[in-house]
Structures are given as structure tokens and as C-alpha cells.
Design an enzyme around this catalytic site. Sequence first.
Site, PDB file in Angstrom:
ATOM      1  N   ASP A  23      48.875 -25.012 -17.177  1.00  0.00           N
ATOM      2  CA  ASP A  23      48.571 -26.201 -16.389  1.00  0.00           C
ATOM      3  C   ASP A  23      47.644 -27.048 -17.251  1.00  0.00           C
ATOM      4  OD1 ASP A  23      47.581 -28.144 -14.692  1.00  0.00           O
ATOM      5  OD2 ASP A  23      46.751 -26.763 -13.209  1.00  0.00           O
ATOM      6  N   LYS A  86      44.726 -36.821 -20.587  1.00  0.00           N
ATOM      7  CA  LYS A  86      46.046 -36.779 -19.935  1.00  0.00           C
ATOM      8  C   LYS A  86      46.448 -38.161 -19.408  1.00  0.00           C
ATOM      9  CE  LYS A  86      48.462 -34.104 -16.352  1.00  0.00           C
ATOM     10  NZ  LYS A  86      48.294 -32.986 -15.397  1.00  0.00           N
ATOM     11  N   GLU A 186      54.408 -30.229 -11.558  1.00  0.00           N
ATOM     12  CA  GLU A 186      53.300 -29.480 -10.947  1.00  0.00           C
ATOM     13  C   GLU A 186      53.597 -29.067  -9.504  1.00  0.00           C
ATOM     14  OE1 GLU A 186      49.969 -32.050 -11.740  1.00  0.00           O
ATOM     15  OE2 GLU A 186      50.121 -31.678 -13.893  1.00  0.00           O
ATOM     16  N   ASP A 210      47.879 -32.691  -3.802  1.00  0.00           N
ATOM     17  CA  ASP A 210      47.130 -32.277  -4.993  1.00  0.00           C
ATOM     18  C   ASP A 210      45.940 -33.201  -5.233  1.00  0.00           C
ATOM     19  OD1 ASP A 210      46.153 -31.634  -7.494  1.00  0.00           O
ATOM     20  OD2 ASP A 210      48.114 -31.476  -8.456  1.00  0.00           O
TER      21      ASP A 210
HETATM   22  P1  ADP Z   1      42.756 -31.399 -12.369  1.00  0.00           P
HETATM   23  O1  ADP Z   1      44.040 -30.877 -11.814  1.00  0.00           O
HETATM   24  O2  ADP Z   1      42.578 -32.860 -12.141  1.00  0.00           O
HETATM   25  O3  ADP Z   1      42.563 -31.033 -13.798  1.00  0.00           O
HETATM   26  P2  ADP Z   1      41.300 -29.402 -10.768  1.00  0.00           P
HETATM   27  O4  ADP Z   1      42.410 -29.037  -9.877  1.00  0.00           O
HETATM   28  O5  ADP Z   1      40.809 -28.361 -11.687  1.00  0.00           O
HETATM   29  O6  ADP Z   1      41.541 -30.746 -11.568  1.00  0.00           O
HETATM   30  O7  ADP Z   1      40.104 -29.886  -9.831  1.00  0.00           O
HETATM   31  C1  ADP Z   1      38.852 -30.184 -10.330  1.00  0.00           C
HETATM   32  C2  ADP Z   1      37.985 -30.680  -9.203  1.00  0.00           C
HETATM   33  O8  ADP Z   1      37.837 -29.659  -8.220  1.00  0.00           O
HETATM   34  C3  ADP Z   1      36.579 -31.041  -9.683  1.00  0.00           C
HETATM   35  O9  ADP Z   1      36.212 -32.293  -9.141  1.00  0.00           O
HETATM   36  C4  ADP Z   1      35.746 -29.919  -9.101  1.00  0.00           C
HETATM   37  O10 ADP Z   1      34.425 -30.326  -8.843  1.00  0.00           O
HETATM   38  C5  ADP Z   1      36.476 -29.628  -7.816  1.00  0.00           C
HETATM   39  N1  ADP Z   1      36.118 -28.324  -7.234  1.00  0.00           N
HETATM   40  C6  ADP Z   1      36.155 -27.125  -7.853  1.00  0.00           C
HETATM   41  N2  ADP Z   1      35.699 -26.157  -7.028  1.00  0.00           N
HETATM   42  C7  ADP Z   1      35.357 -26.764  -5.863  1.00  0.00           C
HETATM   43  C8  ADP Z   1      34.808 -26.306  -4.615  1.00  0.00           C
HETATM   44  N3  ADP Z   1      34.495 -25.030  -4.410  1.00  0.00           N
HETATM   45  N4  ADP Z   1      34.601 -27.219  -3.653  1.00  0.00           N
HETATM   46  C9  ADP Z   1      34.897 -28.507  -3.849  1.00  0.00           C
HETATM   47  N5  ADP Z   1      35.397 -29.005  -4.983  1.00  0.00           N
HETATM   48  C10 ADP Z   1      35.629 -28.144  -5.989  1.00  0.00           C
HETATM   49 MG    MG Z   2      45.908 -30.338 -11.508  1.00  0.00          MG
END
Ligand code: ADP
Ligand code: MG
Length: 615
Positions: A23, A86, A186, A210
Site C-alpha cells: 500500500d 503520491k 485500493e 477511505d
Molecule cells: P494514507 O492512506 O493517506 O497514507 P493512512 O490510512 O495511514 O493514510 O491514515 C493516516 C491518518 O490516520 C493520519 O492522519 C493519522 O493521524 C490517522 N490516524 C492514525 N491512527 C489514528 C487513531 N487512532 N485515531 C485517529 N486517527 C488516526
Molecule cells: Mg491509504
Amino acid sequence: MAKVSINLATGSVQKEEIIVGIDLGTTNSLVAFINPDGNPQVINDTGKGVLVPSIVHFQKDGGVIVGNDAKEYLITDPENTIFSVKRLLGRSYHDIENQKGLFSYKIIDDNTESLVKIKVGDKFYTPIDLSAMILKELKDRAEHALKTTVNRAVITVPAYFNDSQRQATRDAGKLAGLDVLRIVNEPTAASLAYGIGLNPHEEKTIAVYDLGGGTFDVSILKIQNGIFEVLSTNGDTFLGGDDFDRAIVNYWIEQNKLVETELTPEVQQALRLKAEEAKKALTTQNIYNDFVNEIPCAITKITFQDLILPKVLQTIQCCKNALQDAGLTIDDIQEVVMVGGSTRTPLVKQQVAEFFQKAVHDQINPDEVVALGAAIQSDILAGNRTDILLLDVTPLSLGIETMGGLMDVIIPRNAKVPSKAGRQYTTSVDGQINMKISVYQGERDLVKENRKLAEFDLTGIPAMPAGFPKVDINFLLNADGILTVQAIELRSGVKQHVEVKPTYGLTDDEVEKMLLESIHHAKDDVAQRMIIEARTEGEQMVYTVERFITKNGAYLSEDEINETQNYIAALKEALKSGDKDTIHKKVDELNEYTRPFAERLMDQAISTAMKGKEI
Ligand code: ADP
Ligand code: MG
């Protein structure tokens, strides 16, 4: 599931090579594999955690660091710290023109239609180079954790990624030393992780919500016979968990009567990181209390929810739009899958469940679910799950330009990929030795309204009368949605082919616009197509008859030739008028008048051939 095979040539035993699922996220990236029990598992390279922040930092000594260690430099060394790459992948400067203020690093504008480059120090990097650095880090971690080399991968991309963005993702993989077996959407990966779509007899319509760090998208998928069709996507590419963090920072600044611009970059960064920590804590507790230097950082869950509610409601509006675009209502949605770290926030889950009026799938870690699904896809590709065949579909029709600037669709929109289709064409002029083949993408009848993907010449066709050469044009759309076009003249075997790599991509808005316009203009298009077809037919008729007279005038009387010329003149007049009914009428009249000539000629030829062959 590890398989053992024997290399018959060497007699040695080979361990089946592992294929990982990746991912490659805007905020975080991660890698997963299928463990010996046959279950997908994320790779946790001891001590470093599962998520690798998608951040690259260029150090003063020329070194490059990726992930958590690079994150520290976001505010202290912004010019040399690349995040959210990205967003730039497969994009031209033109595509991102009105977003460029959001990047703290230098994006180069040399030619608005070519792909963007990023300047760090005195070196230039493409988003492909930078994404490859992140992928390389993931590959290294996987190799370290699994104690084996990892050369093959499945990589996921958002459903709205176009050809150019998918191709760029694939190129980044190649550059990182990975053989990218498949680019997967995704939302498709996420639903696979939940086992949705694994049964080929299953028929379902689902929503995948998402919410990541900086982007939000919702996809409506229709799953049927193992085919994942994207019915619609919607979202906001600048809405995510970062906004929640920002809201908390603003709240603390206000509570403490601070002026943000007076704070040092280090304190600003510390506040931002503290806010993210608070947000995560508030997922499970009701109050958060801490300090950054001397600044009190306290917030309750209730306040936090008040702060972010408008943002969450914005995502719900996108869900409404997505349903509407798909022509569906809430009742048509059978499952809702939650993806992205920000869906951990209880308010988000609650609002989404309320909107869709059903319990959402949130049992799997939302920031791992896409990588886990990618690992399942890699397992399918490895042939370990022979019961299913996964297919995606192409979002826009692909075809070539034919006479009169018409679009001749070869692979229609929503065709399954991989897909192969072809059609035969011929020349329109005597002795034609070249044929220009222009490839287009889009739904309109006229190519000029669609998007040109490529153009090439089939050269070296031996001179033959018009209509004689047989040119086979084949389109091969591979599983990643990348197109190869081949043209071959069958009588001579002359061959040409191109791989279509668009120089710059379409944004999701553009794809949507093209689809909407095709619906909007459907009537005009049909009318216009009919005129062009009539005109092409008329011109062809004039050409054929004139040629016939030149060659076979000896078999016709003077009156017949004169009369034919009159009919030709009348048809030419009709062609000028552009009225399709008149053109058709004149074509028919000319045809009617000249048909007996051809028959007479044929009889003559036969009787000549028969002479002296009496039995
Ligand atoms: P992306 O797909 O855009 O790369 P992610 O799916 O990894 O991103 O999501 C990242 C986001 O999720 C960040 O803003 C992070 O702060 C948030 N996040 C991670 N854990 C938690 C949580 N326990 N509660 C709320 N938000 C969270
Ligand atoms: Mg993502």
C-alpha cells in the site's frame, strides 16, 4: 502459502518466491505478505513499526532517509523533506498548478505538459524516483523481516488513478527493483481483505470509505463473477486526518492566546505532533492533557468532535454524491468497508454507519486493510487460490480515428481488464502505402472531443488498389490498464506497434467531465456521426466510380459516361450541402445507375475467359 518446486534443468529445489502486497499511501506506506498459515499479515520489521511515513529526507551529507526518521525534518528542514509525493505521481505541472502552494519543496515548471520534477539542492528528482525510494525502503524491510529476497509485488492505487498515474506507480516499482505483477485499486484490495468478492458466485454492491491523512475518497463497487466494477468515486483530495490535527493545534493556540507566527518552527512542529497524539488518544479516552514546552495542551473528546464535525459531514456529502453518480440509493449498498487511519475516530465511524444505515466493517486495522488485501491479490496471482480470477474494468472507451474524424471504439468502457480486441481496416486510396493510426480514449463520437493517447504510422504497405490491404489493428489492455496497440497488414506482413504511455494524465474530474459530456452530447454526436458517415460514403462512391470510368471507359457508351458524370456531379453537390438525406439519395441514384455496368463487365470477363474452352 510457500510452494516448493524442482528446477528440472538443474535438479535443484527452489523455494517459491514470495510476492508481497504494498500500500503506497500519501501519508503512510506498508507491506504485507501471506504467512505460512496462508493468512495475510503486515510486515513489522522489529522495532520500526508497521507504517512507514511516506516521507523522504535528503541529508546534508548526501544520505537519504525514509519514514519515521524523515518525518522529524518536516518543519525544521522543509526544503529537503519530501512528503505527499503520491499527489504528484504521473502528474504534469499543468495538473497541479493550483496546488503548488501546498508543497514546501521546490516543484519545477519547465514545460507545463510534461511530468513534474522536484528540485532538492542542485539535483532533480521525479515523483517516480521519490516513490521508488519509499518502495525500496519497504522492500528492504520485507527482506529483513522475511530473511529472503523480495522481487515481486502487487501495488495498490486509488480507484480514480488514471493510466499515467498507474504507469508511474509501476515505473516506481521497477526502479525499486520490484517486478510489479499487478496494480490493484485500493477499494478492491480493502474488500478482498474482508473476504468480499472472493466467492465467484457472489453478487454485491458495496461502499468503500477511505479517510487517510490528507485525502478522502469513497468508491461504490459492484462485484459480480469476481469482477470489481467501479460504479463511481467521489471525495476530496485535500481532506483527511491532517485537518483534524490542524483543528486541535488551532484550538490550543486560541486557548493559550498564542500567536502562531511568533512560535519557532520547532514548537509548531511539536504542537502538530502533539495534536496527532491527542487525536489518537481521544479514540479511546475522553480527555487528553499534556504540555509542549510550557504550553498546556488539553482537550476533551466532546470539544474535539465539535471541531471536526464539519469536516466529517463534508465526507458524508461525498458519499451522497457517489451514490447519486452510481444511480443508487442507500438500500442498494450491502456492505460498507472502512479504510484509512482516520476512520479510527469514533465520530467518523458513527456518522458513516448512520448515513448508510448499517454496521460498517471495521474489524481489520483500517490503515493495514489495503496492504492485507494486496497480499491476498498477490496470493491469487501466485496461483494459490485457483478458485478465483480477479478482474477490474476500464473506465473509458479506447479506440482509433477512422475516416471523417470518427471515433471507432475497439475496447468499450467498462470492459474487463485484461482485455484484447481487434478489427480489420483497409485503405481508402489506390496505392496508399502509409496508414496513420491515432489512438483515443473517451466516449464521444468525434475524436476531436476525446483524448489522444498516441499516434503512429504503419509504413511500407505495398501499393495496392484501395480496399485491398487488410490491416488488422489489435488493442491489448493489460491488467494494469496499460494499452499496447498493434497494426499489421496481413497481405504483406508489415507490422508496427506502440505501447501507450500518455505524457500526462487526466484528473478524476476530467474523466468525470468526459463521461458527463458524452451523455450530454449524445444526441448531437449521433446526428454528427450520421452526417460524417454519409459524407464518407459519398466521397468513397465518387472516388470508386470515377476510377471505374477511367479504367473501363472502353466498355461504356458515350451517353452512359455522360449520364454517369451527371450523377457524380449531383452527388458532389449534395456533399457540399452537408445534408445527409440528400447525400444518401444521390449515392443511391449513382449506385443504381452504375450497377449494371459492373455486371456487364463481369459477364464480359467471363465470356472472354471461356472463349476457346468449349467442351
Ligand atoms: P494514507 O492512506 O493517506 O497514507 P493512512 O490510512 O495511514 O493514510 O491514515 C493516516 C491518518 O490516520 C493520519 O492522519 C493519522 O493521524 C490517522 N490516524 C492514525 N491512527 C489514528 C487513531 N487512532 N485515531 C485517529 N486517527 C488516526
Ligand atoms: Mg491509504
